[in-house]
Motif scaffolding. Sequence first.
Motif, mmCIF file in Angstrom:
data_model
loop_
_atom_site.group_PDB
_atom_site.id
_atom_site.type_symbol
_atom_site.label_atom_id
_atom_site.label_comp_id
_atom_site.label_asym_id
_atom_site.label_seq_id
_atom_site.Cartn_x
_atom_site.Cartn_y
_atom_site.Cartn_z
ATOM 1 N N HIS A 1 51.627 47.902 61.651
ATOM 2 C CA HIS A 1 50.558 48.844 62.001
ATOM 3 C C HIS A 1 49.978 48.574 63.388
ATOM 4 C CE1 HIS A 1 48.513 45.749 59.290
ATOM 5 N NE2 HIS A 1 48.146 45.423 60.519
ATOM 6 N N HIS A 2 50.374 47.464 64.016
ATOM 7 C CA HIS A 2 49.926 47.181 65.376
ATOM 8 C C HIS A 2 50.991 47.486 66.427
ATOM 9 C CE1 HIS A 2 46.194 45.650 64.012
ATOM 10 N NE2 HIS A 2 46.635 44.507 63.549
ATOM 11 N N LEU A 3 52.107 48.070 66.008
ATOM 12 C CA LEU A 3 53.164 48.430 66.948
ATOM 13 C C LEU A 3 52.938 49.837 67.492
ATOM 14 C CD1 LEU A 3 56.419 47.197 65.147
ATOM 15 C CD2 LEU A 3 55.089 46.011 66.888
ATOM 16 N N PRO A 4 53.286 50.077 68.742
ATOM 17 C CA PRO A 4 53.232 51.447 69.254
ATOM 18 C C PRO A 4 54.154 52.384 68.475
ATOM 19 C CG PRO A 4 53.486 49.858 71.046
ATOM 20 C CD PRO A 4 53.684 49.102 69.767
ATOM 21 N N ASP A 5 55.282 51.845 67.982
ATOM 22 C CA ASP A 5 56.257 52.638 67.240
ATOM 23 C C ASP A 5 56.660 51.874 65.980
ATOM 24 O OD1 ASP A 5 58.301 54.200 66.277
ATOM 25 O OD2 ASP A 5 59.312 54.432 68.201
ATOM 26 N N PRO A 6 55.858 51.977 64.901
ATOM 27 C CA PRO A 6 56.178 51.232 63.677
ATOM 28 C C PRO A 6 57.534 51.586 63.084
ATOM 29 C CG PRO A 6 53.930 52.054 63.607
ATOM 30 C CD PRO A 6 54.586 52.705 64.782
ATOM 31 N N VAL A 7 57.938 52.842 63.190
ATOM 32 C CA VAL A 7 59.242 53.240 62.652
ATOM 33 C C VAL A 7 60.355 52.470 63.343
ATOM 34 C CG1 VAL A 7 60.900 55.132 62.471
ATOM 35 C CG2 VAL A 7 58.499 55.529 61.905
ATOM 36 N N ARG A 8 60.291 52.407 64.651
ATOM 37 C CA ARG A 8 61.302 51.660 65.408
ATOM 38 C C ARG A 8 61.288 50.197 65.002
ATOM 39 N NH1 ARG A 8 60.779 50.277 71.799
ATOM 40 N NH2 ARG A 8 62.561 48.831 71.949
ATOM 41 N N GLY A 9 60.088 49.625 64.809
ATOM 42 C CA GLY A 9 59.994 48.218 64.414
ATOM 43 C C GLY A 9 60.592 47.959 63.050
ATOM 44 N N LEU A 10 60.278 48.835 62.068
ATOM 45 C CA LEU A 10 60.809 48.650 60.722
ATOM 46 C C LEU A 10 62.313 48.891 60.691
ATOM 47 C CD1 LEU A 10 60.210 47.989 57.800
ATOM 48 C CD2 LEU A 10 59.623 50.381 57.408
#
Length: 393
Positions: free
Chosen positions: A133-142
């Motif tokens: 939830h602290h990433l600019p792009d959570p989808v990309r991170g997951l």
Amino acid sequence: MSDSQTVSTAVAKLYDTYPFPPEPILDEPPPGYNWRWNWSAAYNFCTGRKPVKQDIRILDAGCGSGVGTEYLVHLNPQAQVVAIDLSAGTLEVAKKRCQSSGADRVEFHHLSLYDVAQLPGEFDLINCVGVLHHLPDPVRGLQALATKLAPGGLMHIFVYGELGRWEIQLMQKAIALVQGEKKGDYRDGVQVGRQIFAALPENNRIVKREKQLWSLENHKDECFADMYLHPQEIDYNIDTLFELIDACGLEFTGFSNPGFWQLDRLLAKAPDIIQRVESLSDRQKYRLIELLDPEVTHYEFFLSRPPLVKSDWSEDNSILQATPELNPCLDGFPSKCIFNYNYQVINLSDPELEFLQNCDGNLTVGEILATVEITLKQIRTLLEQQVIILTPL
């Protein structure tokens, strides 16, 4: 820098200024346990059985100051643990923490979640708490993490919920307005935030919520800054949460607090309503629950990569032929009053205690029943309470 790089730099600056979590560094293993970080307990929760192997690879994705990393090492003595974090300063605290407590099976990397592909191999368990939830792009991170999860592996996720954090969002915006051009100066932000809280009336909604849930931890500046000054935060509801999950290509295994997500907890006095919503999908039921009980401050759950084999203990013979062991996350045993994996009190009968004392991982349930006067119904209760873990024949 790109917008993503700008945000990542601001996040790293926050945690370089205030390493988080700010737990004390000990010269011994940390107290207690979190069952979600114990491979056997977590695997049993998700599949109903003991995992086949213990010599696994674990990734702590966004390890912060190493509080979770330390537990992952001590709770999984045969595992190889890798930990990554974006903040170099916080990573140094994590290294010091693990060295101090003897958690020496950790390989640390100064690395973003986006770049996790740089790590070799796959992981059986990925722990990602308070990061996506602290990433600019959570989808990309997951999605990046999903590519590193081994077949049959589990991912443990923790993200924020918007309904229970409404007052936090208001205070975040208020502090940012007051700071103006000084936004991003986190020490100034802590000072501004504390002055606002001190000035607000005691019956103010934001103040009451802070005192109700957060004030004990937020007396530490590190916690206050993480909650009210974070430069990047995305809060979820059930609909947006499952949009995130669906985008990563993994299977939703279940919430790790399933009791909260039971409709009869809220609507037991309205059986007609429960009957009317039986046709809803699980996700729709989850949404209904959070709408009726909007105290959801976070979602904690497991994802898996198939094949994840789950055991079915509906047949008596399957239980009789299985080998029982104690759940590794119990406290107070041997005693008739113990804490289970979730720190709930369980009062054991004499036969149940005697049965558990024979669960050494060698005898089958049937063999123990030959010497202990206990019923299969009682054993099923212990199984449902996750006091025991079974290995199938």
